[in-house]
Design a protein around this motif. Structure first.
Motif, mmCIF file in Angstrom:
data_model
loop_
_atom_site.group_PDB
_atom_site.id
_atom_site.type_symbol
_atom_site.label_atom_id
_atom_site.label_comp_id
_atom_site.label_asym_id
_atom_site.label_seq_id
_atom_site.Cartn_x
_atom_site.Cartn_y
_atom_site.Cartn_z
ATOM 1 N N VAL A 34 -14.085 4.445 25.478
ATOM 2 C CA VAL A 34 -14.645 3.298 23.566
ATOM 3 C C VAL A 34 -14.770 2.334 23.932
ATOM 4 N N ALA A 35 -15.330 1.043 23.673
ATOM 5 C CA ALA A 35 -15.172 0.301 23.169
ATOM 6 C C ALA A 35 -14.959 0.106 21.887
ATOM 7 N N GLY A 36 -14.162 -1.098 21.235
ATOM 8 C CA GLY A 36 -14.532 -1.564 19.401
ATOM 9 C C GLY A 36 -14.254 -2.262 19.619
ATOM 10 N N VAL A 37 -14.793 -2.886 18.301
ATOM 11 C CA VAL A 37 -15.545 -4.175 17.453
ATOM 12 C C VAL A 37 -14.083 -5.569 17.761
ATOM 13 N N HIS A 74 -18.819 5.335 14.973
ATOM 14 C CA HIS A 74 -19.135 5.229 13.659
ATOM 15 C C HIS A 74 -17.918 3.644 13.362
ATOM 16 N N ALA A 75 -18.005 3.101 12.100
ATOM 17 C CA ALA A 75 -17.681 1.747 11.818
ATOM 18 C C ALA A 75 -16.449 1.881 11.585
ATOM 19 N N ASP A 76 -15.758 3.138 11.019
ATOM 20 C CA ASP A 76 -14.290 3.553 10.741
ATOM 21 C C ASP A 76 -13.568 3.703 12.438
ATOM 22 N N GLY A 77 -14.249 4.218 13.016
ATOM 23 C CA GLY A 77 -13.614 4.261 14.514
ATOM 24 C C GLY A 77 -13.575 5.971 14.539
ATOM 25 N N SER A 78 -14.117 6.440 14.388
ATOM 26 C CA SER A 78 -14.740 7.831 14.319
ATOM 27 C C SER A 78 -15.804 7.859 15.696
ATOM 28 N N ILE A 79 -15.567 9.210 15.995
ATOM 29 C CA ILE A 79 -16.778 9.514 16.954
ATOM 30 C C ILE A 79 -17.183 10.610 17.046
ATOM 31 N N LYS A 80 -18.648 11.304 17.030
ATOM 32 C CA LYS A 80 -18.791 12.425 16.465
ATOM 33 C C LYS A 80 -19.411 12.646 17.673
ATOM 34 N N PHE A 81 -18.725 14.299 18.086
ATOM 35 C CA PHE A 81 -20.087 15.141 19.435
ATOM 36 C C PHE A 81 -20.800 15.770 18.624
ATOM 37 N N TRP A 82 -22.215 15.930 18.839
ATOM 38 C CA TRP A 82 -23.245 16.991 17.763
ATOM 39 C C TRP A 82 -23.853 17.800 18.808
ATOM 40 N N ASP A 83 -23.888 19.202 18.296
ATOM 41 C CA ASP A 83 -25.265 19.994 19.254
ATOM 42 C C ASP A 83 -26.447 19.654 19.343
ATOM 43 N N ALA A 84 -27.303 19.396 19.988
ATOM 44 C CA ALA A 84 -28.959 19.113 19.621
ATOM 45 C C ALA A 84 -29.531 19.943 20.150
ATOM 46 N N ILE A 113 -23.885 12.907 9.052
ATOM 47 C CA ILE A 113 -23.840 11.087 10.279
ATOM 48 C C ILE A 113 -23.600 10.007 9.355
ATOM 49 N N HIS A 114 -23.580 9.671 7.662
ATOM 50 C CA HIS A 114 -23.742 8.341 7.267
ATOM 51 C C HIS A 114 -22.022 8.679 7.289
ATOM 52 N N GLU A 115 -20.910 9.637 6.834
ATOM 53 C CA GLU A 115 -19.798 9.965 6.196
ATOM 54 C C GLU A 115 -18.596 7.948 6.701
ATOM 55 N N SER A 116 -19.018 7.803 7.751
ATOM 56 C CA SER A 116 -18.596 6.343 8.151
ATOM 57 C C SER A 116 -19.883 5.938 8.992
ATOM 58 N N PRO A 117 -20.516 4.848 8.507
ATOM 59 C CA PRO A 117 -21.634 3.995 9.041
ATOM 60 C C PRO A 117 -21.566 4.026 10.395
ATOM 61 N N VAL A 118 -22.978 4.510 11.248
ATOM 62 C CA VAL A 118 -22.584 4.170 12.094
ATOM 63 C C VAL A 118 -23.641 3.205 12.852
ATOM 64 N N THR A 119 -22.118 2.834 14.236
ATOM 65 C CA THR A 119 -22.596 1.839 15.232
ATOM 66 C C THR A 119 -23.195 2.297 16.230
ATOM 67 N N ALA A 170 -14.491 -0.277 13.870
ATOM 68 C CA ALA A 170 -15.878 0.076 14.905
ATOM 69 C C ALA A 170 -16.205 0.053 15.875
ATOM 70 N N ILE A 171 -16.480 1.035 15.892
ATOM 71 C CA ILE A 171 -16.985 1.503 18.093
ATOM 72 C C ILE A 171 -18.234 0.280 17.993
#
Length: 1093
Positions: free
Chosen positions: A516-519, A453-463, A392-398, A501-502
């Motif tokens: 998505v909107a970035g910083v 995430h801070a590096d501009g990545s977005i992760k989709f998770w099956d919860a 989850i924290h591979e890049s900080p969650v924003t 960053a997202i």
């Protein structure tokens, strides 16, 4: 007529809930009073469900080799337990002290934890939510090391003073047997040996205890004779000790990077000294000292050479080199580099018995921010593929969004495109931490979590079903050119770090459209496709957003009346746009101010887009006369209309992503009509208004760029969240700027006089205004792609205190009216397939007769909630949520077959309000202190689910549903499963004959009260835990819990009865043997005279 003026709030609410004052004021009696609200306060209950992610700030680790369960302790007193994929558990020590060591009672379903506050705790893992059975708090000694021998009930505890105390883990009482430091070391030694850093018993003789002191002294203590057999001295501090399984040798790791191997019977000097990473000088001198070897493990194999695994010990000249794990096997030495510092490691072996060949097969390495398992059985030592959601924290969650009850085909679609992104080169073997069983959950609906995430990545998770698994990762930074070095970094950046960053995202699950909107003030629109494409030119739209307040007095806010409406219906001409293919022609000379320049450079080379989310359009805000663009504060996309809308402190922009054109670029002040009494325009202290374009082309640029353009990750440094965004702030600039805070697309009545619904956009601002914007769409098909879309502002709908957080629409029966959407189709499929799936969802358009309202607009702000009837625009209900705090997150959610508003306040309260009457249903003081990370990531979803980031690496999921709380026991995974303990190793005929095998010891005889006496009462205090049977009786709740506890009690009783039976049988056999010997003796001497004896 049903009146909603009675508060039915859950029992046991705290006094703090008085901050929520009910002000339900039914308006004029109308047909809407007949709405029967089915949701009641007894549908709600709040509790934590599961925690996902990597344990934050880990400090210790243990493994049960029979149950195959891994335990990790943290610096904040948390305990995380892992089994097979999907089997996870979280517990917390109340004190919050760091966990310094963990010890499993192997195959007993119990765990001992030692904490930095000198307390030890016994956890019962045989229940789904583990609980503490006993605690022992030391008063006069600091705990430094613990050791629990396999199949023993006596726990050795080493202390800072160098003493060793012994605890009975069944009763958690101290034995009177104590090994004092001054008895253990030589009498001639003048200095204190330091804290105990190691305790272990000889694998072949339980009566011999090996004690390692920090100063370098190791003592082999004879438990029976209560004296030291041997003392081993070395002039370097000891960090760890490891036995050879035959009990004749042990290895010590030292602070100078050396390993010393000692023969038990030769204490004079080590049998071998090696420096694994030291350079050997040619003249035979001692090698140069290296960094300390923090831990060593010595594991034997039947077939080949033993394994020696160690952490640390690198030479001092390897500055900047990453942490390493060294595996020495025979003549080969493998140095395995890690991404983060090593906290601890454990070698997993086939047998739990220390006196047998160990047969190591894997090494679990606990790093500061990762968990790695290395396969020792394959060449090159590959790692196992980790099944836990630890990235989850591979890049900080924003930012974070939660979608419960999604379309059924979404998770398979995301999984199919995400499975192609997986790394190769993992071990072929199964994940070795494979204990526990999944819960038998009844929740079957699909759930998806999206993290930005801070590096501009977005992760989709099956919860779904209380599990978490990454489905797909999207890298938004691929759209932009990357600076190769510091000197090449573009000077137009408005953030120093994390420019990609997202900031926020909008997702339509039905159409799969993502925005998505970035910083860096950029917006990217994505479509989902199962086919790979190469985009030659990324479609780009540049938008110039600027706005300045006119120098006018603020009108007095009047009553809640509707303003006269502007009649403009024509589409707005684009303010400042470039053709998508043209490069920016802005000025960026050193002598003039930057103008018309975006913050990031869109890549000019062709972009290969894999199956999954593919770029449809990039929108960038540009610099205006030396002022950087304001960050985007709100965002929405609608697939049915083909529109994306975003807003910031300057205003809002509406973009047609089908035609790739800007439809509207309007300042916030322009959204109000001139006669609107709700408009609150503070006097601007800056320069007078300059001539502007048709819509809004004025300048409001006085905030320093570093103040407004911080990366979301910088919020993590601010650990307090005490003020409302709309309350008084330090800067008069910010107070005067009214930003757009939320959007909602809907089919509604734009004006009071309308009798038919049409596409609309609700716009909420940070100063509490809600405006209605009408959208005029051309007919579907080719005309939609050629004719312009009409946008017109219809003035203010309603005003609330505080910034607007969420808006929704209900029909006349109180049912939620979701925004219309277009069903998903693959944009790269053939035209025939597109047409099949592209038929727009039939929207039910409720007609309205004169004088009758058929819709309700629900609006929630930081302070209030209101319900307004449409088209009459009459306020029907109002509720003041909080006076002393403010709402951070509010969502309109589906719950128990109805709808409600769920709110999370800055003071930690979680509340729910019924719809449409806004009755308080739940108010719980959940989190006493809220930090920025929780404020930024908290989100509610349907069916009573919610989540937030509880630490930078972990997601905490909670439920506010009574039904889920009732079924929680069944849904959670099981840690303990009944497994037979492997058979003890065969001693062999000769070892049994000549006594060469393992020597057992009756520790009860040595440590029990009869032999050792009672320990000093002032030394430690016994505290019964809430998980003990006394505590469990008091905390009994629900049939499931009672049955589980009864089963545990029966299991434990059965075990004790079994042990008693075995002991009785052994005593009977012993008595019979004694009787036989006595009889033989009597016969032998029966007829002999006394002098013949």
């Amino acid at each position: 007529m049903k009146k909603f003026n009675i508060r039915k709030v859950l029992d046991g609410l705290t006094a703090a809930s008085s901050s929520s004052t009910a002000a339900a004021q039914p308006g004029t009696p109308r047909d809407n009073d007949a709405i029967q609200e089915t949701v009641q306060s007894d549908h709600f209950q709040l509790c934590k469900t599961v925690r996902h992610g990597f344990p934050y700030q880990p400090s210790s680790m243990a493994f049960d080799p029979v149950q195959k369960i891994l335990a990790i302790g943290t610096q904040t007193g948390a305990l995380r337990l892992f089994g097979r994929a999907g089997v996870e558990c979280y517990c917390q020590h109340e004190s919050g002290a760091a966990v310094i060591q963990l010890q499993f009672l192997i195959n007993e379903g119990a765990l001992v934890s030692a904490l930095a506050d000198d307390s030890i705790h016994l956890w019962n893992l045989r229940q789904k939510i583990p609980a503490i059975l006993h605690s022992l708090k030391f008063n006069r000694e600091r705990i430094t090391y613990c050791h629990l021998p396999f199949q023993s009930k006596w726990l050795y505890i080493g202390t800072e003073r160098g003493n060793i105390h012994i605890v009975n883990v069944e009763s958690f009482t101290l034995s009177g047997y104590v090994i004092m430091w001054n008895k253990a070391i030589e009498l001639s030694t003048k200095t204190h040996p330091g804290p105990v850093v190691h305790i272990s018993d000889n694998p072949m003789d339980e009566g011999k205890l090996l004690i390692g002191f920090e100063c370098g002294v190791v003592v082999l203590w004879d438990l029976k004779s209560k004296k030291a057999d041997y003392r081993y001295n070395y002039d370097e501090a000891i960090h760890s000790v490891a036995w050879h399984h035959e009990g004749k040798q042990f290895v010590c790791s030292h602070s100078d990077g050396t390993l010393t191997t000692w023969n038990v019977r030769a204490p004079a000097k080590p049998g071998q000294i090696i420096t694994p990473h030291g350079k050997q000088p040619k003249d035979g001198k001692k090698p140069e000292p290296c960094k300390p070897i923090l831990k060593v493990e010595y594991k034997t194999t039947r077939a080949g050479d033993p394994f020696m695994v160690l952490s640390g010990g690198l030479s001092y000249d390897t500055v900047g080199r990453r942490a390493c794990l060294t595996v020495m096997h025979g003549k080969s030495t493998a140095v395995l580099e890690m991404d983060y510092a090593i906290v601890d490691f454990l070698t997993l072996c086939e047998t739990p018995y220390p006196n047998d060949f160990q047969e190591p097969y894997a090494v679990v390495v606990l790093l500061e921010k990762d968990l790695v398992v290395i396969d020792l059985g394959q060449i090159g030592y590959p790692i196992f593929e980790n099944p836990y959601p630890l990235t989850i924290h591979e890049s900080p969650v924003t930012c974070c969004e939660y979608f419960a009850d999604c379309p059924d085909d979404l998770i398979p679609a995301l999984y199919s495109v995400g499975s192609r992104q997986k790394r190769q080169g993992y071990s072929k073997k199964e994940w070795p931490i494979s204990g526990g069983n999944w819960g038998q959950g009844t929740q079957s609906y699909p759930e998806i979590i999206i993290t930005g995430h801070a590096d501009g990545s977005i992760k989709f998770w099956d919860a779904s079903a209380f599990m978490l698994q990454v489905l797909y990762k999207l890298k938004t930074a691929k759209v932009f050119e990357r600076a190769r070095g510091k000197e090449e970094k573009p000077s137009t950046d408005i953030v120093e770090e994390d420019p990609f960053a997202i900031q926020t995202l909008s997702w339509c699950p039905e159409s799969r459209m993502l925005c998505v909107a970035g910083v860096s003030a950029h917006v990217i629109v994505y479509r989902f496709s199962k086919q790979e494409i190469t985009t030659e030119d990324v479609q780009l739209l540049e938008v110039r957003m600027q706005c300045e307040f006119s120098d006018v007095d603020s009108p007095d806010p009047g009553g809640e009346q509707t303003p006269t409406l502007p009649t403009s219906g024509a589409p707005s001409s684009p303010q400042e746009t470039e053709p998508p293919t043209q490069p920016s022609t802005g000025s960026n000379s050193t002598d003039g101010p930057r103008d018309n320049i975006p913050c990031l450079q869109v890549r000019s080379s062709p972009l290969k887009q894999s199956p999954g989310y593919q770029v449809e359009l990039v929108i960038q805000l540009v610099w205006v006369s030396g002022e950087p663009p304001q960050q985007i504060t709100s965002l929405a996309i609608n697939s049915s209309y083909g529109l994306v809308v975003f807003g910031n402190s300057n205003g809002l922009a509406v973009v047609d992503y089908l035609q790739k054109t800007l439809l509207l670029n309007m300042g916030t002040s322009e959204l109000y009509s001139p006669s609107d009494h709700h408009q609150r325009q503070p006097r601007s202290p800056r320069k007078a208004r300059q001539p502007s374009g048709a819509l809004c082309d004025s300048n409001d640029g006085s905030n320093p760029s570093e103040d407004r353009c911080k990366s979301p990750t910088s919020d993590a440094k601010d650990n307090s969240f005490t003020r409302s965004r709309s309350s008084s702030v330090t800067s008069i600039e910010r107070e005067s700027r009214e930003a757009i805070s939320s959007f909602h697309f809907c089919e509604s009545f734009p004006r009071k006089t309308d009798s038919l619904v049409s596409p609309c956009l609700l716009v909420g601002t940070t100063q509490g205004s809600v405006m209605m914007v009408a959208v005029g769409l051309p007919p579907a098909g080719d005309q939609r792609l050629q004719q312009p879309v009409g946008i017109s502002s219809c003035g203010t709908l309603v005003r609330l205190k505080g910034g607007i957080l969420t808006m929704a629409l209900l029909d006349s029966t109180g049912a939620l009216l979701p925004p219309s959407y277009e069903s998903w189709y693959d944009p790269n499929a053939s035209d025939e397939e597109k047409e099949k799936s592209r038929r727009r969802r039939p929207a039910s358009l409720p007609s309205s007769q004169e004088g009758q309202d058929s819709q309700f607009a629900v609006v929630c702000s930081e302070k209030q909630a209101k319900v307004v009837a449409l088209p009459s625009q009459t306020r029907i209900y109002k509720h003041n949520i909080t006076e002393t705090s403010f709402v951070l997150r509010a969502d309109v959610v589906q719950m128990a077959g109805a709808n409600c508003i769920a709110c999370f306040c800055a003071n930690g309260h979680i509340m729910t309000l019924s719809l449409p009457s806004l009755r308080p249903l739940l108010d719980v003081n959940y989190l006493p202190l809220t930090d920025m990370r929780i404020a930024r990531t908290f989100c509610f979803s349907n069916l009573g689910q919610a989540l937030y980031l509880t630490s930078p690496t972990e997601i905490q999921r909670i439920t506010y549903s009574q039904e889920t709380c009732d079924n929680l026991q069944e849904m959670l995974s099981e840690l303990f499963t009944p497994v037979e303990t492997p058979e003890a190793p065969n001693r062999g005929f000769f070892k049994g004959l000549f006594g060469g095998g393992a020597q057992s010891l009756d520790r009860e005889d040595l440590f029990g009260e009869t032999a050792a006496g009672k320990a000093s009462r002032s030394l430690a205090q016994h505290i019964p835990g809430p998980g003990s049977m006394e505590g469990m009786k008091g905390a009994a709740s629900g049939v499931v819990g009672d049955l589980a506890r009864a089963r545990i009690a029966l299991d434990e009783r059965g075990q004790k009865l079994g042990e008693l039976e075995e002991r009785t049988a052994a005593m009977m056999a012993s008595a019979e043997s004694f009787s036989k010997h006595a009889h033989d003796m009597m016969l032998k001497y029966k007829d002999k005279k006394w002098y013949q004896l």
